[in-house]
Design an enzyme around this catalytic site. Sequence first.
Site, mmCIF file in Angstrom:
data_model
loop_
_atom_site.group_PDB
_atom_site.id
_atom_site.type_symbol
_atom_site.label_atom_id
_atom_site.label_comp_id
_atom_site.label_asym_id
_atom_site.label_seq_id
_atom_site.Cartn_x
_atom_site.Cartn_y
_atom_site.Cartn_z
ATOM 1 N N CYS A 160 0.813 -1.226 0.000
ATOM 2 C CA CYS A 160 0.000 0.000 0.000
ATOM 3 C C CYS A 160 0.836 1.261 0.000
ATOM 4 C CB CYS A 160 -0.915 0.022 1.214
ATOM 5 S SG CYS A 160 -2.294 -1.085 1.029
HETATM 6 N N1 CO8 Z 1 -20.447 -9.861 6.306
HETATM 7 C C1 CO8 Z 1 -20.983 -10.076 7.538
HETATM 8 N N2 CO8 Z 1 -20.239 -10.351 8.631
HETATM 9 C C2 CO8 Z 1 -18.894 -10.420 8.479
HETATM 10 C C3 CO8 Z 1 -18.293 -10.237 7.216
HETATM 11 C C4 CO8 Z 1 -19.112 -9.942 6.110
HETATM 12 N N3 CO8 Z 1 -18.610 -9.728 4.880
HETATM 13 N N4 CO8 Z 1 -16.956 -10.360 7.366
HETATM 14 C C5 CO8 Z 1 -16.731 -10.610 8.659
HETATM 15 N N5 CO8 Z 1 -17.896 -10.669 9.336
HETATM 16 C C6 CO8 Z 1 -18.096 -10.945 10.773
HETATM 17 C C7 CO8 Z 1 -16.908 -11.691 11.345
HETATM 18 O O1 CO8 Z 1 -17.017 -13.074 11.125
HETATM 19 C C8 CO8 Z 1 -17.011 -11.322 12.813
HETATM 20 O O2 CO8 Z 1 -18.013 -12.116 13.428
HETATM 21 P P1 CO8 Z 1 -17.829 -12.635 14.954
HETATM 22 O O3 CO8 Z 1 -17.744 -11.372 15.769
HETATM 23 O O4 CO8 Z 1 -19.058 -13.434 15.166
HETATM 24 O O5 CO8 Z 1 -16.538 -13.391 14.947
HETATM 25 C C9 CO8 Z 1 -17.522 -9.889 12.777
HETATM 26 O O6 CO8 Z 1 -18.143 -9.721 11.488
HETATM 27 C C10 CO8 Z 1 -16.415 -8.868 12.935
HETATM 28 O O7 CO8 Z 1 -15.322 -9.207 12.061
HETATM 29 P P2 CO8 Z 1 -13.945 -8.481 12.054
HETATM 30 O O8 CO8 Z 1 -13.380 -8.452 13.436
HETATM 31 O O9 CO8 Z 1 -13.085 -9.047 10.959
HETATM 32 O O10 CO8 Z 1 -14.424 -7.000 11.612
HETATM 33 P P3 CO8 Z 1 -13.729 -5.617 11.788
HETATM 34 O O11 CO8 Z 1 -14.643 -4.721 12.484
HETATM 35 O O12 CO8 Z 1 -12.319 -5.714 12.258
HETATM 36 O O13 CO8 Z 1 -13.678 -5.125 10.246
HETATM 37 C C11 CO8 Z 1 -12.074 -4.901 8.472
HETATM 38 C C12 CO8 Z 1 -12.933 -5.839 9.266
HETATM 39 C C13 CO8 Z 1 -13.000 -3.961 7.691
HETATM 40 C C14 CO8 Z 1 -11.250 -5.702 7.501
HETATM 41 C C15 CO8 Z 1 -11.194 -4.041 9.379
HETATM 42 O O14 CO8 Z 1 -10.561 -4.863 10.348
HETATM 43 C C16 CO8 Z 1 -10.114 -3.258 8.651
HETATM 44 O O15 CO8 Z 1 -10.378 -2.529 7.705
HETATM 45 N N6 CO8 Z 1 -8.890 -3.348 9.140
HETATM 46 C C17 CO8 Z 1 -7.755 -2.623 8.558
HETATM 47 C C18 CO8 Z 1 -7.375 -3.308 7.326
HETATM 48 C C19 CO8 Z 1 -6.316 -2.615 6.545
HETATM 49 O O16 CO8 Z 1 -6.162 -1.416 6.519
HETATM 50 N N7 CO8 Z 1 -5.573 -3.401 5.849
HETATM 51 C C20 CO8 Z 1 -4.626 -2.901 4.955
HETATM 52 C C21 CO8 Z 1 -4.571 -3.905 3.905
HETATM 53 S S1 CO8 Z 1 -4.181 -3.285 2.380
HETATM 54 C C22 CO8 Z 1 -2.486 -3.327 2.051
HETATM 55 O O17 CO8 Z 1 -1.639 -3.181 2.854
HETATM 56 C C23 CO8 Z 1 -2.125 -3.616 0.635
HETATM 57 C C24 CO8 Z 1 -2.019 -5.041 0.428
HETATM 58 C C25 CO8 Z 1 -1.850 -5.329 -1.012
HETATM 59 C C26 CO8 Z 1 -3.115 -5.234 -1.817
HETATM 60 C C27 CO8 Z 1 -3.784 -6.535 -1.991
HETATM 61 C C28 CO8 Z 1 -4.920 -6.450 -2.952
HETATM 62 C C29 CO8 Z 1 -5.734 -7.696 -3.100
#
Ligand code: CO8
Length: 377
Positions: A160
């Site tokens: 990123c």
């Molecule tokens: N629909 C419904 N429920 C869901 C879904 C969904 N799609 N997905 C997960 N849930 C559920 C989970 O199972 C979980 O349920 P439970 O509590 O029962 O276990 C609950 O929702 C909460 O899940 P999470 O804890 O995963 O949810 P978060 O609130 O943490 O949100 C995010 C998830 C949005 C992914 C968030 O954690 C986030 O954005 N974090 C930061 C991520 C970030 O910035 N990453 C950078 C990556 S990008 C990068 O560096 C470049 C990489 C190279 C590019 C690659 C391209 C492909």
Amino acid sequence: MQTAFPAVVISGTGLYRPPHVITNAELVEAFNRYADLQNEQHADAIARGERQALTHSSVEFIEKASGIKQRYVIEKDGVLDPARMYPRFEPRPDEQISLLAEIGVDAARKALAQAGKTGADVDAVLCAASNMQRAYPAIAIEIQQALGAGGYGFDMNVACSSATFALEQAVNAVRSGTAKCVLVVNPEITSGHLEWRDRDCHFIFGDVATALVVERADTATSADQWEVLGSKLATQFSNNIRNNFGFLNRSEDRDPGDRDLTFRQEGRKVFKEVVPMAAAHIEAQLAALGLEPTQMQRYWLHQANLGMNQLIIKKLVGAEAGSETAPLILDEYANTSSAGSIIAFHEHRADLEAGDAGVICSFGAGYSIGSVVVKKR
Ligand code: CO8
């Protein structure tokens, strides 16, 4: 004796926006059909407790957890086909420009037009992106040739943070005199390496390409010039965002469908660890330049998650993400990896005046953080 370095400016930006939109509703409908099909197909194994049933995704979760409402993609039908769940691209002969170079050239031509330059003015091309289409020859050299640029080109990948890290290399090359006009190109075909079959991440990314023209202030003729006052890069190893795709996969007798060969992350850990790192990084850089965060008119932050940007900008200046101070583009584009902060800079700077300053900042896999302080001339 101190050498006076020439002032270096960003004199143009360009954006390639893919032709297809996938809304959250379309994305979730396709994912849920895929999950139902899988559960039907493996009903016996699920009943025996040998396999876990897949759970539906939801639009409400996606918008609440990330702020993303849609994404652009180069190819849509393959992604939304529940029997496939990834884009479908035609292989191209070696004689034809590669897809990654093609979208990079589109963004580059727009950036050059804004800067009042042509390919012939460019003497270095840096192709900086999360994933390169092939090992070699470098995509940057293909872009260099397509534009009729001189000098040299090379590819670089800091996930990123690829664009901000490349921007520092471009500024240093121009400052030191090894190049006069550098093109930084960020083609991101994230749809090719996102796991669309995993509901934890299927909503995160979108395709796009951005480009920046970097040159000496005394050669710039653009009506819109941004002097680079300084840049600060940092990395700290983390396994929390990882993709094991690579040239040794064949020798490891890996199944190309293995889950770890596409994007995966521990999203919650990334969120918790990267927010304080990014805020402290920007504060330290501004302090070293003798500047206060409140003296910046704008923050063009990396566009991964609304909540992350909210916490960072609150901590820095007490503003809201999505306000004029910290514009958001992730609702429309989703996370476009290295291109996110550059799209924000491209789309949200026209209202600023001479003397106004801001920070372009990226953060992501590595971990990697890059910030660049710019001031309108
Ligand atoms: N629909 C419904 N429920 C869901 C879904 C969904 N799609 N997905 C997960 N849930 C559920 C989970 O199972 C979980 O349920 P439970 O509590 O029962 O276990 C609950 O929702 C909460 O899940 P999470 O804890 O995963 O949810 P978060 O609130 O943490 O949100 C995010 C998830 C949005 C992914 C968030 O954690 C986030 O954005 N974090 C930061 C991520 C970030 O910035 N990453 C950078 C990556 S990008 C990068 O560096 C470049 C990489 C190279 C590019 C690659 C391209 C492909």
